[in-house]
Design an enzyme around this catalytic site. Structure first.
Site, PDB file in Angstrom:
ATOM      1  N   GLU A  66       0.828  -1.196   0.000  1.00 31.87           N
ATOM      2  CA  GLU A  66       0.000   0.000   0.000  1.00 31.87           C
ATOM      3  C   GLU A  66       0.871   1.259   0.000  1.00 31.87           C
ATOM      4  OE1 GLU A  66      -2.351   1.496  -1.308  1.00 31.87           O
ATOM      5  OE2 GLU A  66      -3.943   0.353  -0.345  1.00 31.87           O
TER       6      GLU A  66
ATOM      7  N   ASP B 240      -7.652  -0.844  -3.169  1.00 33.08           N
ATOM      8  CA  ASP B 240      -8.710   0.127  -3.423  1.00 33.08           C
ATOM      9  C   ASP B 240      -9.451  -0.182  -4.718  1.00 33.08           C
ATOM     10  OD1 ASP B 240      -6.751   0.734  -5.247  1.00 33.08           O
ATOM     11  OD2 ASP B 240      -6.487   2.823  -4.635  1.00 33.08           O
TER      12      ASP B 240
END
Length: 516
Positions: free
Chosen positions: A392, A478
């Site tokens: 991330e 996401d």
């Protein structure tokens, strides 16, 4: 993985029109094995005779000594044979002579070996002979007996799974013997006594999520691998041919014949229930909700048996946000997959592994997913694809400085362009022992051993980790879905395995015999 502004300008392409994909329907050959033994031939003096397994014999004589002799022997496996024999002779005043001949042939294929033998005895005047042979593969047994006027012998041999018999007859008394042997070999989906997850279990790092549409990754697994949904919304679960074995691709072929099918569920073989289904739209999705993979878009073979991988073009994705047993926080885990180095569209993100429990980008260390691809963060030698880790806000294959937009070349890691690639990342706790806390490995999935390309500190700001424990396949945390790739198998474990366990897993993958 949250896409940077730089990322959003690269690799964007509309989802592939699945209606135009080439269907690839294959057949699965399932071989069965049967063993038949103890066939006994019976001989009678009756002027005419018949033998076992489709054989017949007849005799004629010029006098009251018209004779026939019968004897039969057979060898059997998973096959069949037939033969016939005839004899003729002439006699007077009870003395006769005659000859008989017979042949049997058979063919078949199966896995197995065996031998057969038999004998017959008698006495008398005259002579006769019968012979038979058969061929095939498998195992079997045979026996023969005879009586009548004259002496004779019968012999037969077969290799493999075949059955055959010979018969002849003459009046009087006869003596003879028959013998035969059979042996054979073949291939079948016998399953595996152990799979990658059995090896991880033995190393005290059990699988907590295990996926494959092509084979079982536990030696005893006999459940479903995946579900297909037809264009009319009917569904079918696809299992294995045998426990620990290869997918039953023929079931999919039959169900989807004349229409289209998608892969609607990829079942978790670990028993934790962490199944993967169609991913919802996330914060960085550039279009509609993710689509499902076309079921027959990626035909391959495993151990010589037909199977279908998961073809994931841009726009395709699977997810599970409510998992059980997946590593969270800074707890250790291993993630590996078998992927394809020949198909890898550049973009974000062809991930498999640990992600946020909501399809929204978190901060540094909220993910630990394997990315096999050609993204635009860390790179290795050549043009890719490379084995990388999406943690991330960054995708890495080594330690050092971090941050959005980092582009760092690490030439120690080669491009992996083979059609089947084992890709592995390992995440240890910050204070864990045994290696890491960040390890990157890979290999050709068809041959050779694993290579360790990086084993050391995480990038700055990523230790300790803050993993949330969801699972993604084909997309970022996401829901970034502009990457793509091919997926054949992959697992996630609890704990940090030893190098010896990793090497055993690679050997198991090679032994599965992936091929296109």
């Amino acid at each position: 993985m949250r896409a940077s502004l730089h990322e959003r300008g690269l690799g964007d392409s509309p989802p592939e029109d699945h209606a135009t994909r080439k269907a690839g329907i294959s057949n699965v050959k399932i071989r069965s094995i049967s063993l038949l033994g103890g066939a006994v031939a019976v001989v009678a003096a009756c002027g005419s005779s018949s033998g076992g397994s489709g054989e017949s014999g007849s005799s004629s004589g010029a006098d009251s000594g018209a004779t026939a002799d019968s004897g039969s022997g057979s060898s059997s496996g998973a096959g069949s044979s037939s033969g016939s024999s005839s004899s003729s002779g002439a006699s007077s005043s009870g003395a006769s002579s005659g000859g008989s001949s017979g042949s049997s042939s058979g063919s078949g294929t199966s896995s197995g070996s065996g031998s057969s033998s038999g004998s017959s005895s008698g006495s008398g005047s005259g002579s006769g002979s019968s012979s038979g042979s058969g061929s095939g593969s498998g195992s079997g047994s045979g026996s023969g007996s005879g009586s009548g006027s004259g002496s004779g012998s019968s012999s037969g041999s077969s290799s493999g799974s075949s059955s055959g018999s010979s018969s002849g007859s003459s009046s009087g008394s006869s003596s003879g013997s028959s013998s035969g042997s059979s042996s054979g070999s073949g291939s079948s989906d016998a399953g595996s006594s152990s799979g990658p997850c059995d090896l991880y279990q033995a190393g005290n790092t059990p699988c907590v999520a295990a996926f494959s549409t092509v084979r079982a990754v536990f030696g005893s697994y006999d459940g479903n691998l995946y579900q297909v949904t037809r264009a009319d919304n009917t569904t079918l679960d696809i299992g294995v041919l045998s426990a620990g074995g290869v997918a039953n691709a023929a079931a999919q072929d039959n169900f989807c014949s004349g229409t289209t099918c998608s892969i609607s569920i990829i079942y978790d073989q670990s028993g934790k229930g962490n199944h993967l289904t169609r991913a919802p739209k996330g914060s960085n999705n550039k279009g509609a909700q993710d689509i499902l993979a076309v079921a027959n878009a990626l035909p391959i073979t495993v151990g010589g048996h037909n199977a279908y991988g998961v073809h994931i073009p841009p726009g395709t994705g699977y997810r599970n946000d409510t998992t059980k047993g997946i590593a969270t926080g800074d707890n250790p885990e291993i993630i590996y997959e078998v992927s394809d180095g020949t198909y890898n569209p550049q973009g974000c993100c062809f991930d498999f592994g640990n992600a946020e429990t909501q399809p929204v980008a978190g901060g540094d260390g909220f993910m630990e997913a394997l990315l096999f691809g050609k993204a635009f963060w860390d790179t290795g030698s050549g043009n890719g694809p490379w084995v990388l880790a999406d943690m991330e806000v960054g995708v890495y294959n080594h330690g050092g400085a971090s941050g959005t937009g980092r582009v760092s070349n690490y030439p120690q890691e080669p491009s992996m362009t083979e059609p089947f690639v084992t890709a592995m990342i390992k995440g240890n706790s910050a204070n864990g022992s045994g290696g890491g806390p960040f390890t990157v490995k890979g290999a050709n999935a068809q041959s050779g051993a694993l290579s360790t390309w990086y084993d050391g500190a995480r990038p700055q700001g990523y230790s300790p980790m803050h993993k949330e424990g969801a699972i993604v396949l084909g997309i970022g945390g996401d829901d970034s879905n502009t990457g793509g790739g091919n997926f054949f198998e992959g697992v996630m474990t609890s704990g940090y395995s030893s190098d010896a366990t990793d090497d055993a897993v690679q050997a198991n993958i090679v032994a599965a015999k992936y091929a296109k």
